[in-house]
Design a protein around this motif. Sequence first.
Motif, mmCIF file in Angstrom:
data_model
loop_
_atom_site.group_PDB
_atom_site.id
_atom_site.type_symbol
_atom_site.label_atom_id
_atom_site.label_comp_id
_atom_site.label_asym_id
_atom_site.label_seq_id
_atom_site.Cartn_x
_atom_site.Cartn_y
_atom_site.Cartn_z
ATOM 1 N N TYR A 74 11.254 -0.646 0.824
ATOM 2 C CA TYR A 74 11.467 -1.493 -0.342
ATOM 3 C C TYR A 74 12.540 -0.935 -1.278
ATOM 4 O O TYR A 74 12.768 -1.487 -2.345
ATOM 5 N N ALA A 75 13.174 0.149 -0.886
ATOM 6 C CA ALA A 75 14.304 0.714 -1.632
ATOM 7 C C ALA A 75 15.122 1.538 -0.650
ATOM 8 O O ALA A 75 14.612 2.006 0.373
ATOM 9 N N ALA A 76 16.407 1.705 -0.978
ATOM 10 C CA ALA A 76 17.290 2.449 -0.077
ATOM 11 C C ALA A 76 17.209 3.949 -0.297
ATOM 12 O O ALA A 76 17.507 4.734 0.611
ATOM 13 N N THR A 77 16.816 4.346 -1.499
ATOM 14 C CA THR A 77 16.749 5.774 -1.822
ATOM 15 C C THR A 77 15.459 6.067 -2.583
ATOM 16 O O THR A 77 14.752 5.150 -3.003
ATOM 17 N N GLY A 78 15.197 7.350 -2.798
ATOM 18 C CA GLY A 78 14.016 7.754 -3.552
ATOM 19 C C GLY A 78 13.028 8.493 -2.681
ATOM 20 O O GLY A 78 13.196 8.634 -1.460
ATOM 21 N N ARG A 79 11.987 8.997 -3.302
ATOM 22 C CA ARG A 79 10.941 9.748 -2.600
ATOM 23 C C ARG A 79 10.253 8.839 -1.590
ATOM 24 O O ARG A 79 9.708 7.781 -1.948
ATOM 25 N N PRO A 80 10.234 9.187 -0.296
ATOM 26 C CA PRO A 80 9.589 8.304 0.689
ATOM 27 C C PRO A 80 8.071 8.322 0.551
ATOM 28 O O PRO A 80 7.439 9.388 0.551
ATOM 29 N N VAL A 81 7.511 7.135 0.434
ATOM 30 C CA VAL A 81 6.059 6.963 0.329
ATOM 31 C C VAL A 81 5.672 5.874 1.325
ATOM 32 O O VAL A 81 6.037 4.715 1.153
ATOM 33 N N VAL A 82 4.966 6.245 2.380
ATOM 34 C CA VAL A 82 4.613 5.308 3.440
ATOM 35 C C VAL A 82 3.205 4.783 3.206
ATOM 36 O O VAL A 82 2.242 5.555 3.136
ATOM 37 N N ALA A 97 2.904 -10.943 -4.354
ATOM 38 C CA ALA A 97 3.773 -11.939 -4.990
ATOM 39 C C ALA A 97 4.863 -11.193 -5.750
ATOM 40 O O ALA A 97 4.700 -10.015 -6.077
ATOM 41 N N PRO A 98 5.982 -11.855 -6.040
ATOM 42 C CA PRO A 98 7.060 -11.152 -6.743
ATOM 43 C C PRO A 98 6.611 -10.494 -8.037
ATOM 44 O O PRO A 98 7.122 -9.434 -8.402
ATOM 45 N N ASP A 99 5.654 -11.110 -8.741
ATOM 46 C CA ASP A 99 5.177 -10.543 -9.998
ATOM 47 C C ASP A 99 3.860 -9.787 -9.844
ATOM 48 O O ASP A 99 3.229 -9.418 -10.833
ATOM 49 N N ASN A 100 3.446 -9.548 -8.607
ATOM 50 C CA ASN A 100 2.196 -8.829 -8.354
ATOM 51 C C ASN A 100 2.344 -8.033 -7.054
ATOM 52 O O ASN A 100 1.729 -8.340 -6.045
ATOM 53 N N SER A 101 3.185 -7.010 -7.121
ATOM 54 C CA SER A 101 3.515 -6.241 -5.931
ATOM 55 C C SER A 101 3.539 -4.755 -6.277
ATOM 56 O O SER A 101 4.436 -4.290 -6.983
ATOM 57 N N LEU A 102 2.568 -4.019 -5.782
ATOM 58 C CA LEU A 102 2.555 -2.576 -5.982
ATOM 59 C C LEU A 102 3.815 -1.940 -5.409
ATOM 60 O O LEU A 102 4.411 -1.052 -6.028
ATOM 61 N N LEU A 103 4.259 -2.400 -4.245
ATOM 62 C CA LEU A 103 5.413 -1.789 -3.588
ATOM 63 C C LEU A 103 6.695 -2.022 -4.373
ATOM 64 O O LEU A 103 7.497 -1.092 -4.572
ATOM 65 N N ARG A 104 6.911 -3.235 -4.833
ATOM 66 C CA ARG A 104 8.145 -3.525 -5.590
ATOM 67 C C ARG A 104 8.118 -2.819 -6.947
ATOM 68 O O ARG A 104 9.164 -2.395 -7.461
ATOM 69 N N ALA A 107 9.100 0.767 -6.360
ATOM 70 C CA ALA A 107 10.551 0.853 -6.129
ATOM 71 C C ALA A 107 11.301 0.864 -7.456
ATOM 72 O O ALA A 107 12.299 1.578 -7.605
ATOM 73 N N ARG A 108 10.794 0.101 -8.428
ATOM 74 C CA ARG A 108 11.450 0.084 -9.745
ATOM 75 C C ARG A 108 11.220 1.399 -10.499
ATOM 76 O O ARG A 108 11.926 1.681 -11.477
ATOM 77 N N GLN A 109 10.268 2.188 -10.067
ATOM 78 C CA GLN A 109 10.028 3.488 -10.693
ATOM 79 C C GLN A 109 10.882 4.577 -10.054
ATOM 80 O O GLN A 109 10.735 5.755 -10.386
ATOM 81 N N MET A 114 7.486 2.414 1.519
ATOM 82 C CA MET A 114 7.655 1.823 2.841
ATOM 83 C C MET A 114 6.308 1.284 3.297
ATOM 84 O O MET A 114 5.263 1.875 3.018
ATOM 85 N N LEU A 115 6.340 0.182 4.004
ATOM 86 C CA LEU A 115 5.107 -0.486 4.417
ATOM 87 C C LEU A 115 5.046 -0.579 5.935
ATOM 88 O O LEU A 115 5.984 -1.051 6.581
ATOM 89 N N VAL A 116 3.923 -0.136 6.496
ATOM 90 C CA VAL A 116 3.661 -0.314 7.919
ATOM 91 C C VAL A 116 3.126 -1.723 8.151
ATOM 92 O O VAL A 116 2.200 -2.162 7.463
ATOM 93 N N ASP A 117 3.720 -2.424 9.108
ATOM 94 C CA ASP A 117 3.198 -3.707 9.570
ATOM 95 C C ASP A 117 2.751 -3.501 11.011
ATOM 96 O O ASP A 117 3.566 -3.185 11.888
ATOM 97 N N TRP A 118 1.446 -3.653 11.262
ATOM 98 C CA TRP A 118 0.899 -3.373 12.590
ATOM 99 C C TRP A 118 1.304 -4.405 13.629
ATOM 100 O O TRP A 118 1.123 -4.168 14.838
ATOM 101 N N GLY A 119 1.820 -5.553 13.195
ATOM 102 C CA GLY A 119 2.190 -6.589 14.146
ATOM 103 C C GLY A 119 0.974 -7.296 14.714
ATOM 104 O O GLY A 119 -0.166 -7.102 14.269
ATOM 105 N N THR A 120 1.217 -8.127 15.711
ATOM 106 C CA THR A 120 0.155 -8.937 16.313
ATOM 107 C C THR A 120 -0.102 -8.483 17.739
ATOM 108 O O THR A 120 0.789 -8.565 18.587
ATOM 109 N N PRO A 121 -1.298 -7.977 18.013
ATOM 110 C CA PRO A 121 -1.588 -7.530 19.381
ATOM 111 C C PRO A 121 -1.749 -8.712 20.332
ATOM 112 O O PRO A 121 -2.117 -9.815 19.922
#
Length: 356
Positions: A74-82, A97-104, A107-109, A114-121
Amino acid sequence: MSEPTLSSFSTALQRGPRPLPLFLEMLQTETADAPERRAAALAGLRAYQAAPRPPRPPLPDPIARSGRATLHAYAATGRPVVFVPSLINPPFVLDLAPDNSLLRWLARQGMRPMLVDWGTPEPGDRDQDIDAHVTQLLLPLLDAVPEPPILVGYCLGGTIAVAAATLRPVAGLTLIAAPWHFAGFGDEARARIAALWERAGPTCAALGLVPMEVLQSGFWRMDPARTVTKFERFGELAPDSPRAQAFVALEDWANSGAPLTYAAGRQLLECFFAADLPGSGGWRIDGRTISPDALACPSIDFVAQGDRIVPAASAVGLRAHHPVAAGHVGMVVGSRAPALLWQPLADWISGVPAAR
C-alpha cells in the motif's frame, strides 16, 4: 401491504446473508412469538439486498506471488509491515472502504503496509493444510520482502503468523484477536463445532473444499439473536446514511469469501478446535514446535474484550498485551477503531527496532 414471508425471501434474494436458508431458519425460531420483529428483520434484509454499493477500490498490484497467494503493498517506501489475514472471509476487512482502511491509514503514517491475499483454492488443492499455507504460500511471500518485516496477524491469520515468525526471522509480531488456546472457546462452542464438522465433513471431503457457508453457519449459531437483531435495526436506517453504508460494506465482507481447502478445514476443526494442538504445545511444522515461547522477536497481542467470535480466553497470552474495548470486527473497522487499535498499533510498530 401484506407481511413479507420467509418463502418469498428464500427465492427472491440474490444478495443476502450466506447461508440464507440458515438465516431464515434462525429468524423463524427467534421471532416465533413476535411477528412484528420478523417483519422488521425481513424488511431490513430486503433493504440490505437492495442497498446501493459503490465499487470497492481495487487492491494494489501484487509485488510478489506464491502459488495462488499474492502480496500487495500500500506504499512504495517505509517500514515493511506484512498483514496476514484469516483464511476465513476475504482479506479486505483491513481495507474495507477508502475512509475506513487500517492499511491506507498506516501508509499515511509513513509505513509500508502489505496485505497477503490467499486467493481462491481449487479442488486440486485439497491436501494443502494450514501447515502448507505457512510453508508453501506465506513464507515465500515473506522471502520476497527486502528486509525482515513486522508481521501483523488478524484472527486465524495471527495463529498462522506465529508459525511464520517461528520459521523465519521477522522484526516483530503483532496479533490481533488471534486464537491460540482453542480450549478457551469453551466446551459448548467446541461441541457445536464438532457436530457441524460431523455433518459437513463427508461432503467437504467429496468436494475437496470447505465452503465458506459451512463455517459461517457455525459462527451464526454462536449468537443467533444478534444476527437477527442487526437486520431489524438496519431496516430503520436511511439507505444513504453513513451508518447504513458502513453496515452494507461490513456485511458484504462477512457474507463473502473463498472456501478453505479440505485439509485446512479438517486441520482447523479437528486438530485446532477439537485437539487444541496450538494451545497444548502439540503443533509442529517440519519437526519444529510452533510456540509463542520460541519467538525471538518483539511481540504484542491486541485482545478484543467484547469478542464473540474469538473469545479473549483463547488468546496467546503474550507478556505484552493490549486489551481493546471492542468486538472482533469492531476493533478493526468500528467507529472507535482508529483510537482503540490503529493508533496503538502504529505506536508499537514505531517502537520496534529495525531487524539486523
